[in-house]
Structures are given as C-alpha cells and as structure tokens.
Design a protein around this motif. Structure first.
Motif, PDB file in Angstrom:
ATOM      1  N   ILE A 117      -7.477  -3.201  -5.716  1.00  0.00           N
ATOM      2  CA  ILE A 117      -6.613  -2.730  -6.794  1.00  0.00           C
ATOM      3  C   ILE A 117      -7.482  -2.061  -7.849  1.00  0.00           C
ATOM      4  CG2 ILE A 117      -4.949  -3.410  -8.566  1.00  0.00           C
ATOM      5  CD1 ILE A 117      -5.161  -6.098  -6.342  1.00  0.00           C
ATOM      6  N   ALA A 118      -7.284  -0.766  -8.045  1.00  0.00           N
ATOM      7  CA  ALA A 118      -7.959  -0.027  -9.111  1.00  0.00           C
ATOM      8  C   ALA A 118      -6.898   0.359 -10.133  1.00  0.00           C
ATOM      9  CB  ALA A 118      -8.662   1.202  -8.555  1.00  0.00           C
ATOM     10  N   GLU A 119      -7.306   0.983 -11.237  1.00  0.00           N
ATOM     11  CA  GLU A 119      -6.319   1.222 -12.290  1.00  0.00           C
ATOM     12  C   GLU A 119      -5.349   2.343 -11.928  1.00  0.00           C
ATOM     13  OE1 GLU A 119      -9.599   3.110 -15.138  1.00  0.00           O
ATOM     14  OE2 GLU A 119      -7.590   3.132 -15.998  1.00  0.00           O
ATOM     15  N   ASP A 120      -5.725   3.224 -10.997  1.00  0.00           N
ATOM     16  CA  ASP A 120      -4.854   4.353 -10.660  1.00  0.00           C
ATOM     17  C   ASP A 120      -4.231   4.250  -9.278  1.00  0.00           C
ATOM     18  OD1 ASP A 120      -7.354   4.595  -9.536  1.00  0.00           O
ATOM     19  OD2 ASP A 120      -7.399   6.776  -9.650  1.00  0.00           O
ATOM     20  N   LYS A 121      -4.712   3.353  -8.429  1.00  0.00           N
ATOM     21  CA  LYS A 121      -4.143   3.211  -7.084  1.00  0.00           C
ATOM     22  C   LYS A 121      -4.566   1.876  -6.496  1.00  0.00           C
ATOM     23  CE  LYS A 121      -8.010   5.634  -5.013  1.00  0.00           C
ATOM     24  NZ  LYS A 121      -8.600   6.935  -4.917  1.00  0.00           N
ATOM     25  N   ALA A 122      -3.872   1.478  -5.433  1.00  0.00           N
ATOM     26  CA  ALA A 122      -4.193   0.207  -4.766  1.00  0.00           C
ATOM     27  C   ALA A 122      -3.912   0.364  -3.278  1.00  0.00           C
ATOM     28  CB  ALA A 122      -3.349  -0.923  -5.342  1.00  0.00           C
ATOM     29  N   HIS A 123      -4.645  -0.395  -2.460  1.00  0.00           N
ATOM     30  CA  HIS A 123      -4.366  -0.337  -1.027  1.00  0.00           C
ATOM     31  C   HIS A 123      -4.456  -1.705  -0.389  1.00  0.00           C
ATOM     32  CE1 HIS A 123      -8.895   0.118  -0.615  1.00  0.00           C
ATOM     33  NE2 HIS A 123      -8.637  -0.838   0.262  1.00  0.00           N
ATOM     34  N   LEU A 124      -3.732  -1.852   0.724  1.00  0.00           N
ATOM     35  CA  LEU A 124      -3.923  -2.971   1.632  1.00  0.00           C
ATOM     36  C   LEU A 124      -4.257  -2.403   3.001  1.00  0.00           C
ATOM     37  CD1 LEU A 124      -1.034  -5.562   0.996  1.00  0.00           C
ATOM     38  CD2 LEU A 124      -3.451  -5.800   0.386  1.00  0.00           C
ATOM     39  N   ASP A 125      -5.084  -3.135   3.756  1.00  0.00           N
ATOM     40  CA  ASP A 125      -5.384  -2.793   5.146  1.00  0.00           C
ATOM     41  C   ASP A 125      -4.665  -3.796   6.043  1.00  0.00           C
ATOM     42  OD1 ASP A 125      -7.094  -0.812   4.254  1.00  0.00           O
ATOM     43  OD2 ASP A 125      -8.874  -2.083   4.373  1.00  0.00           O
ATOM     44  N   PHE A 126      -4.059  -3.264   7.101  1.00  0.00           N
ATOM     45  CA  PHE A 126      -3.299  -4.105   8.030  1.00  0.00           C
ATOM     46  C   PHE A 126      -3.845  -3.967   9.437  1.00  0.00           C
ATOM     47  CE2 PHE A 126      -0.374  -3.078   4.595  1.00  0.00           C
ATOM     48  CZ  PHE A 126       0.250  -4.291   4.341  1.00  0.00           C
ATOM     49  N   ASP A 127      -3.767  -5.073  10.178  1.00  0.00           N
ATOM     50  CA  ASP A 127      -4.081  -5.045  11.607  1.00  0.00           C
ATOM     51  C   ASP A 127      -2.769  -4.725  12.328  1.00  0.00           C
ATOM     52  OD1 ASP A 127      -5.006  -5.366  14.147  1.00  0.00           O
ATOM     53  OD2 ASP A 127      -5.569  -7.485  13.933  1.00  0.00           O
ATOM     54  N   ILE A 128      -2.509  -3.439  12.538  1.00  0.00           N
ATOM     55  CA  ILE A 128      -1.221  -2.984  13.070  1.00  0.00           C
ATOM     56  C   ILE A 128      -1.418  -1.622  13.738  1.00  0.00           C
ATOM     57  CG2 ILE A 128      -0.532  -1.782  10.944  1.00  0.00           C
ATOM     58  CD1 ILE A 128       2.333  -2.835  11.385  1.00  0.00           C
ATOM     59  N   ASP A 129      -0.525  -1.272  14.646  1.00  0.00           N
ATOM     60  CA  ASP A 129      -0.577   0.034  15.284  1.00  0.00           C
ATOM     61  C   ASP A 129      -0.042   1.095  14.320  1.00  0.00           C
ATOM     62  OD1 ASP A 129      -0.927   1.003  18.332  1.00  0.00           O
ATOM     63  OD2 ASP A 129       0.597   2.232  17.303  1.00  0.00           O
ATOM     64  N   MET A 130      -0.742   2.223  14.236  1.00  0.00           N
ATOM     65  CA  MET A 130      -0.353   3.295  13.310  1.00  0.00           C
ATOM     66  C   MET A 130       1.089   3.754  13.505  1.00  0.00           C
ATOM     67  SD  MET A 130      -2.390   4.463  10.947  1.00  0.00           S
ATOM     68  CE  MET A 130      -2.630   6.205  10.624  1.00  0.00           C
ATOM     69  N   SER A 131       1.544   3.712  14.782  1.00  0.00           N
ATOM     70  CA  SER A 131       2.875   4.249  15.086  1.00  0.00           C
ATOM     71  C   SER A 131       3.980   3.462  14.393  1.00  0.00           C
ATOM     72  CB  SER A 131       3.103   4.248  16.602  1.00  0.00           C
ATOM     73  OG  SER A 131       3.121   2.911  17.069  1.00  0.00           O
ATOM     74  N   ARG A 132       3.656   2.229  13.955  1.00  0.00           N
ATOM     75  CA  ARG A 132       4.669   1.394  13.299  1.00  0.00           C
ATOM     76  C   ARG A 132       4.733   1.634  11.791  1.00  0.00           C
ATOM     77  NH1 ARG A 132       3.534  -4.457  14.526  1.00  0.00           N
ATOM     78  NH2 ARG A 132       5.386  -4.733  13.233  1.00  0.00           N
ATOM     79  N   LEU A 133       3.868   2.477  11.277  1.00  0.00           N
ATOM     80  CA  LEU A 133       3.811   2.698   9.828  1.00  0.00           C
ATOM     81  C   LEU A 133       4.407   4.063   9.479  1.00  0.00           C
ATOM     82  CD1 LEU A 133       0.217   1.316   9.173  1.00  0.00           C
ATOM     83  CD2 LEU A 133       2.402   0.143   8.813  1.00  0.00           C
ATOM     84  N   VAL A 134       5.591   4.023   8.858  1.00  0.00           N
ATOM     85  CA  VAL A 134       6.279   5.258   8.463  1.00  0.00           C
ATOM     86  C   VAL A 134       6.353   5.271   6.936  1.00  0.00           C
ATOM     87  CG1 VAL A 134       8.398   6.606   8.651  1.00  0.00           C
ATOM     88  CG2 VAL A 134       7.601   5.223  10.598  1.00  0.00           C
ATOM     89  N   ALA A 135       5.632   6.203   6.329  1.00  0.00           N
ATOM     90  CA  ALA A 135       5.473   6.188   4.867  1.00  0.00           C
ATOM     91  C   ALA A 135       6.810   6.182   4.133  1.00  0.00           C
ATOM     92  CB  ALA A 135       4.623   7.383   4.428  1.00  0.00           C
ATOM     93  N   ALA A 136       7.728   7.029   4.554  1.00  0.00           N
ATOM     94  CA  ALA A 136       9.004   7.143   3.836  1.00  0.00           C
ATOM     95  C   ALA A 136       9.793   5.840   3.887  1.00  0.00           C
ATOM     96  CB  ALA A 136       9.830   8.285   4.414  1.00  0.00           C
ATOM     97  N   GLU A 137       9.740   5.157   5.041  1.00  0.00           N
ATOM     98  CA  GLU A 137      10.458   3.876   5.171  1.00  0.00           C
ATOM     99  C   GLU A 137       9.822   2.798   4.302  1.00  0.00           C
ATOM    100  OE1 GLU A 137      10.602   2.738   9.292  1.00  0.00           O
ATOM    101  OE2 GLU A 137      11.700   4.577   9.852  1.00  0.00           O
ATOM    102  N   ILE A 138       8.496   2.750   4.315  1.00  0.00           N
ATOM    103  CA  ILE A 138       7.789   1.732   3.513  1.00  0.00           C
ATOM    104  C   ILE A 138       8.072   1.964   2.033  1.00  0.00           C
ATOM    105  CG2 ILE A 138       5.492   0.914   2.835  1.00  0.00           C
ATOM    106  CD1 ILE A 138       4.621   1.669   5.773  1.00  0.00           C
TER     107      ILE A 138
END
Ligand SMILES: [Zn+2]
Length: 230
Positions: A117-138
């Motif tokens: 977590i930084a002041e302008d953005k944050a990320h999480l890393d997941f152990d998951i297949d890329m095909s299951r990650l749809v930005a608009a749905e998330i």
C-alpha cells in the motif's frame, strides 16, 4: 515500549509525547500516532517538534517500538516533550487504499501471495490463473462493496485462538505481528475477516470510488492487481 495510539483510533492526527530514545536521526516516543512500515502499508510521514518525519519504521524492540526518522539536523533530546503530527491527507489515502485491499481480497477468491500500500496506489498478488481476472468485473464488484457502506471493526484475539484458525491469515508473505500474546483482527462484516495490524477507515463508503488500473503477471504464483482511488 510505546503506546500505539493508531491501533485504537486510526483517526488521531497528532499527540503530545515524550522522547524515550534517540538513535542518530531517529527518535522513539512513549506514545505515537505514527504507523511504522509493516504489513505492506507504508510508514507515516509528518512533523515531530517542528522537524520533518521522513519515514516511520519498527524499532529495535518491535512490535511496540517505533522509530520516527527525522530529516538531518538537531534531534530532540531524551526526556523532551514534543508534539507529533501526521501528514493526515497522505495517511487517510493509505487508510482508504488499505481498506480497499481487504475488499479486493474478498472479491478475488484465491490465495494472496503479497501486497503493498503506497499513498497513490495499492496492489495484491494472487495465486490464480490470469484468465479468471477480468478488470471490469473486479472493479464493479469493489465499487458495489464501497457503496454498501459497511462499518469496519477491529478486535483482538489470542495467539492460541489464531493458531486454531489459520484461515484468518490470508496473506502468505505478510504474517501478522506476533509475540505480544494477542493479534488484531479486522472485520468487515459479511465481506472479510482477517488478522491485520494496519490502519483502516471506519466504513467502506469512506474508501470512495476505486479503479483497477492494472492486472499483470509477476510470476507463476503472482498475478498482481493494482488499484487507485478514482
Ligand atoms: Zn488491514
């Protein structure tokens, strides 16, 4: 050992304190509102006795000692009474983005392998297949949870209770602070419950609108989802 005021009230912006130790340009206080870098969340910045605090880190007697790293110059002496004040706008963004990651961990049903977590953005890393990650749905699901305006709440459990419920530790690379005999839980009822020592907003609505700005592979077990405040 410092009294960590941000644990009970993350909205405290300043406090009066006494200097208990000085290490070069770093100062330890008997009590502090400054969150030290940890659990993926950046350390606070602000002022102490009118001097800039450039960063905050855990001290030699962690988890309850906190080093306020001052800009070079005259350091206050042990025993001095000082006023400590956060860069509140920055801390509040960190609280919003940190809370957003709890929502992200609930939306994406996969093991979390890291996060930041930084002041302008944050990320999480997941152990998951890329095909299951749809930005608009998330993004749509995250913003639904923000708009649901759910109160967050913190409470403490013993180390033994945590050991009996290993599912409460969601982030494999970020173990919760141990060694005090108790561990802090952050609950967003109906959404998320996990061990977490960071600072959070009181209600998900306070996070505000979120954007998924990037989904990228950082390795076989690390698919990184990066959020920003919209
Ligand atoms: Zn948290």
């Amino acid at each position: 050992m410092a009294e960590l005021l941000f644990r009970e009230d993350p909205y405290l912006r300043s406090c009066e304190a006494t200097v208990v130790a000085v290490h070069g340009d770093s100062v330890e206080l008997d009590r502090t509102v400054f969150y030290p870098l940890g659990g993926g969340q950046a350390g606070d910045t602000g002022t102490l006795a009118g001097r800039r605090v450039l960063d905050t880190r855990k001290g030699p007697a962690a988890p309850d000692s906190v080093l306020h790293i001052l800009e070079p110059g005259a350091t206050p002496a042990v025993g001095a009474s000082v006023h400590a004040e956060l860069d509140w706008a920055r801390r509040h963004r960190l609280m919003r983005l940190h809370s957003a990651l709890h929502l992200l961990g609930a939306v994406v049903k996969a093991p979390v392998t890291g996060g930041r977590i930084a002041e302008d953005k944050a990320h999480l890393d997941f152990d998951i297949d890329m095909s299951r990650l749809v930005a608009a749905e998330i993004e749509a699901r995250l913003n639904e949870l923000v708009r649901a305006a759910v109160d967050t709440r913190a409470r403490w459990i013993t180390d033994a209770e945590l050991d009996a419920h290993p599912e409460l530790v969601k982030t494999m690379s970020v173990a919760p602070p141990r060694g005090e005999g108790r561990v802090r839980l952050l609950e967003i009822p109906g959404i998320d419950l996990q061990a977490c020592g960071g600072t959070h907003v009181a209600n998900t609505a306070e996070i505000g609108a979120l954007k998924v700005v990037r989904i990228r592979s950082e390795g076989k077990r690390n698919k990184r989802i990066t959020l920003e405040l919209a």
